[in-house]
Motif scaffolding. Structure first.
Motif, PDB file in Angstrom:
ATOM      1  N   LYS A  13       0.832  -1.204   0.000  1.00 13.82           N
ATOM      2  CA  LYS A  13       0.000   0.000   0.000  1.00 13.82           C
ATOM      3  C   LYS A  13       0.868   1.257   0.000  1.00 13.82           C
ATOM      4  CE  LYS A  13      -3.870  -2.073   2.461  1.00 13.82           C
ATOM      5  NZ  LYS A  13      -4.632  -2.085   3.709  1.00 13.82           N
ATOM      6  N   VAL A  14       1.929   1.248   0.809  1.00 15.00           N
ATOM      7  CA  VAL A  14       2.854   2.379   0.856  1.00 15.00           C
ATOM      8  C   VAL A  14       3.569   2.502  -0.484  1.00 15.00           C
ATOM      9  CG1 VAL A  14       4.927   3.297   1.959  1.00 15.00           C
ATOM     10  CG2 VAL A  14       3.138   2.256   3.355  1.00 15.00           C
ATOM     11  N   GLU A  15       4.026   1.381  -1.031  1.00 15.52           N
ATOM     12  CA  GLU A  15       4.691   1.407  -2.340  1.00 15.52           C
ATOM     13  C   GLU A  15       3.774   1.980  -3.406  1.00 15.52           C
ATOM     14  OE1 GLU A  15       6.202  -2.449  -3.328  1.00 15.52           O
ATOM     15  OE2 GLU A  15       7.782  -2.336  -1.816  1.00 15.52           O
ATOM     16  N   ASP A  16       2.495   1.632  -3.371  1.00 15.33           N
ATOM     17  CA  ASP A  16       1.536   2.163  -4.337  1.00 15.33           C
ATOM     18  C   ASP A  16       1.398   3.681  -4.201  1.00 15.33           C
ATOM     19  OD1 ASP A  16       1.096  -0.381  -5.311  1.00 15.33           O
ATOM     20  OD2 ASP A  16      -0.810  -0.660  -4.236  1.00 15.33           O
ATOM     21  N   ARG A  17       1.307   4.168  -2.964  1.00 12.36           N
ATOM     22  CA  ARG A  17       1.203   5.618  -2.754  1.00 12.36           C
ATOM     23  C   ARG A  17       2.470   6.318  -3.237  1.00 12.36           C
ATOM     24  NH1 ARG A  17      -1.374   4.110   2.336  1.00 12.36           N
ATOM     25  NH2 ARG A  17       0.582   4.474   3.411  1.00 12.36           N
ATOM     26  N   MET A  18       3.621   5.742  -2.958  1.00 13.82           N
ATOM     27  CA  MET A  18       4.880   6.355  -3.396  1.00 13.82           C
ATOM     28  C   MET A  18       4.982   6.341  -4.922  1.00 13.82           C
ATOM     29  SD  MET A  18       7.549   5.018  -0.511  1.00 13.82           S
ATOM     30  CE  MET A  18       8.942   5.821  -1.248  1.00 13.82           C
ATOM     31  N   GLY A  19       4.475   5.291  -5.530  1.00 11.64           N
ATOM     32  CA  GLY A  19       4.515   5.192  -6.983  1.00 11.64           C
ATOM     33  C   GLY A  19       3.656   6.216  -7.688  1.00 11.64           C
ATOM     34  N   MET A  20       2.725   6.814  -6.941  1.00 11.00           N
ATOM     35  CA  MET A  20       1.852   7.828  -7.531  1.00 11.00           C
ATOM     36  C   MET A  20       2.515   9.199  -7.602  1.00 11.00           C
ATOM     37  SD  MET A  20      -1.707   6.553  -5.785  1.00 11.00           S
ATOM     38  CE  MET A  20      -2.614   8.012  -6.241  1.00 11.00           C
ATOM     39  N   ILE A  21       3.677   9.350  -6.984  1.00 10.48           N
ATOM     40  CA  ILE A  21       4.393  10.623  -7.078  1.00 10.48           C
ATOM     41  C   ILE A  21       5.019  10.698  -8.462  1.00 10.48           C
ATOM     42  CG2 ILE A  21       6.300  12.015  -6.204  1.00 10.48           C
ATOM     43  CD1 ILE A  21       5.925  10.648  -3.519  1.00 10.48           C
ATOM     44  N   ALA A  22       4.712  11.737  -9.171  1.00  6.97           N
ATOM     45  CA  ALA A  22       5.260  11.887 -10.522  1.00  6.97           C
ATOM     46  C   ALA A  22       6.658  12.500 -10.451  1.00  6.97           C
ATOM     47  CB  ALA A  22       4.348  12.787 -11.349  1.00  6.97           C
ATOM     48  N   PRO A  23       7.621  11.878 -11.102  1.00  9.09           N
ATOM     49  CA  PRO A  23       8.962  12.444 -11.107  1.00  9.09           C
ATOM     50  C   PRO A  23       9.044  13.654 -12.029  1.00  9.09           C
ATOM     51  CG  PRO A  23       8.895  10.500 -12.460  1.00  9.09           C
ATOM     52  CD  PRO A  23       7.553  10.610 -11.805  1.00  9.09           C
ATOM     53  N   ILE A  24       9.874  14.599 -11.664  1.00 17.44           N
ATOM     54  CA  ILE A  24      10.185  15.707 -12.556  1.00 17.44           C
ATOM     55  C   ILE A  24      11.461  15.295 -13.273  1.00 17.44           C
ATOM     56  CG2 ILE A  24      10.835  18.133 -12.707  1.00 17.44           C
ATOM     57  CD1 ILE A  24       9.334  18.602 -10.114  1.00 17.44           C
ATOM     58  N   LEU A  25      11.368  15.023 -14.527  1.00 16.09           N
ATOM     59  CA  LEU A  25      12.470  14.547 -15.360  1.00 16.09           C
ATOM     60  C   LEU A  25      12.973  13.185 -14.902  1.00 16.09           C
ATOM     61  CD1 LEU A  25      14.483  17.817 -16.045  1.00 16.09           C
ATOM     62  CD2 LEU A  25      12.752  16.742 -17.473  1.00 16.09           C
ATOM     63  N   HIS A  26      13.859  13.124 -13.911  1.00 15.56           N
ATOM     64  CA  HIS A  26      14.541  11.870 -13.631  1.00 15.56           C
ATOM     65  C   HIS A  26      14.470  11.382 -12.199  1.00 15.56           C
ATOM     66  CE1 HIS A  26      16.272  11.904 -17.607  1.00 15.56           C
ATOM     67  NE2 HIS A  26      16.608  13.147 -17.412  1.00 15.56           N
ATOM     68  N   ARG A  28      12.339  11.329  -8.178  1.00 24.77           N
ATOM     69  CA  ARG A  28      11.290  11.731  -7.251  1.00 24.77           C
ATOM     70  C   ARG A  28      11.836  12.629  -6.150  1.00 24.77           C
ATOM     71  NH1 ARG A  28       9.759   6.193  -8.484  1.00 24.77           N
ATOM     72  NH2 ARG A  28       7.799   6.270  -9.610  1.00 24.77           N
ATOM     73  N   THR A  29      13.097  12.472  -5.790  1.00 26.72           N
ATOM     74  CA  THR A  29      13.692  13.317  -4.749  1.00 26.72           C
ATOM     75  C   THR A  29      13.598  14.780  -5.143  1.00 26.72           C
ATOM     76  OG1 THR A  29      15.219  11.542  -4.181  1.00 26.72           O
ATOM     77  CG2 THR A  29      15.774  13.734  -3.384  1.00 26.72           C
ATOM     78  N   GLY A  30      13.927  15.087  -6.381  1.00 26.51           N
ATOM     79  CA  GLY A  30      13.829  16.464  -6.860  1.00 26.51           C
ATOM     80  C   GLY A  30      12.413  16.993  -6.762  1.00 26.51           C
ATOM     81  N   SER A  31      11.428  16.136  -7.086  1.00 25.52           N
ATOM     82  CA  SER A  31      10.016  16.533  -6.988  1.00 25.52           C
ATOM     83  C   SER A  31       9.641  16.878  -5.557  1.00 25.52           C
ATOM     84  CB  SER A  31       9.103  15.390  -7.461  1.00 25.52           C
ATOM     85  OG  SER A  31       9.373  15.044  -8.776  1.00 25.52           O
ATOM     86  N   VAL A  32      10.079  16.046  -4.633  1.00 30.63           N
ATOM     87  CA  VAL A  32       9.771  16.279  -3.219  1.00 30.63           C
ATOM     88  C   VAL A  32      10.420  17.573  -2.733  1.00 30.63           C
ATOM     89  CG1 VAL A  32      10.119  15.381  -0.883  1.00 30.63           C
ATOM     90  CG2 VAL A  32       9.394  13.851  -2.714  1.00 30.63           C
ATOM     91  N   ALA A  70      21.497  15.167 -10.509  1.00 27.76           N
ATOM     92  CA  ALA A  70      21.406  16.566 -10.944  1.00 27.76           C
ATOM     93  C   ALA A  70      20.036  17.147 -10.627  1.00 27.76           C
ATOM     94  CB  ALA A  70      21.709  16.680 -12.434  1.00 27.76           C
ATOM     95  N   MET A  71      18.971  16.356 -10.818  1.00 29.82           N
ATOM     96  CA  MET A  71      17.617  16.834 -10.516  1.00 29.82           C
ATOM     97  C   MET A  71      17.435  17.045  -9.015  1.00 29.82           C
ATOM     98  SD  MET A  71      14.960  17.789 -12.021  1.00 29.82           S
ATOM     99  CE  MET A  71      13.824  18.689 -10.977  1.00 29.82           C
ATOM    100  N   ALA A  72      17.935  16.121  -8.209  1.00 23.34           N
ATOM    101  CA  ALA A  72      17.854  16.283  -6.756  1.00 23.34           C
ATOM    102  C   ALA A  72      18.639  17.518  -6.326  1.00 23.34           C
ATOM    103  CB  ALA A  72      18.385  15.041  -6.050  1.00 23.34           C
ATOM    104  N   ALA A  73      19.782  17.749  -6.945  1.00 26.89           N
ATOM    105  CA  ALA A  73      20.600  18.925  -6.617  1.00 26.89           C
ATOM    106  C   ALA A  73      19.856  20.219  -6.966  1.00 26.89           C
ATOM    107  CB  ALA A  73      21.943  18.859  -7.347  1.00 26.89           C
ATOM    108  N   ARG A  74      19.134  20.228  -8.084  1.00 26.06           N
ATOM    109  CA  ARG A  74      18.348  21.419  -8.441  1.00 26.06           C
ATOM    110  C   ARG A  74      17.228  21.657  -7.423  1.00 26.06           C
ATOM    111  NH1 ARG A  74      19.625  19.599 -13.610  1.00 26.06           N
ATOM    112  NH2 ARG A  74      17.689  18.442 -13.942  1.00 26.06           N
ATOM    113  N   GLY A  75      16.586  20.578  -6.971  1.00 28.87           N
ATOM    114  CA  GLY A  75      15.546  20.721  -5.948  1.00 28.87           C
ATOM    115  C   GLY A  75      16.114  21.231  -4.636  1.00 28.87           C
TER     116      GLY A  75
END
Length: 133
Positions: A13-26, A28-32, A70-75
């Motif tokens: 259930k947790v994995e499903d919720r995490m999978g619903m986070i859309a990544p920005i480019l490459h 999920r860390t950057g998105s968060v 690089a995406m996480a670094a930008r976030g």
């Protein structure tokens, strides 16, 4: 929204919720980090501190390094630009010091070599944060 409550077991259930986070480019860390910056940049506070416990640095089954780093670094950079101090407790043994420095900056991360020492590592990070003001 809560992806996983502390008292909740890590399951499908947790994995499903995490999978619903859309990544920005490459990654999920950057998105968060972008979302965190949006949510907390306008909140009044004398000091804004974000401590991330990093189990796996900017990498999952769909997103690979170095683009994800690089995406996480930008976030992370956006958080800092919004006045948020970002620090990390890194549990990922495959993450190099260079990658951690790229994302969090020098002195803004602490590597946890053994989970049994997580409490000591958190205390050491707290000391770094306390004396960095």
């Amino acid at each position: 929204n809560v992806l996983k409550d502390f008292s909740e077991p890590y399951d499908t259930k947790v994995e499903d919720r995490m999978g619903m986070i859309a990544p920005i480019l490459h990654c999920r860390t950057g998105s968060v980090y972008h979302r965190f910056a949006d949510m907390f940049s306008e909140r009044p506070a004398e000091r804004k501190i974000h401590i991330d416990v990093v189990s796996q640095l900017a990498m999952d089954s769909d997103y690979k390094r170095p683009e994800s780093i690089a995406m996480a670094a930008r976030g992370a950079s956006l958080e800092r630009a919004c006045g948020i101090e970002l620090f990390a407790l890194c549990l990922d043994k495959s993450a190099s010091s260079e990658m951690l420095t790229e994302v969090y900056g020098s002195g803004h991360f602490f590597r946890v070599e053994d989970l049994e020492n997580l409490d000591r590592s958190a205390l050491q990070l707290y000391r770094v944060i306390r004396f960095s003001s």
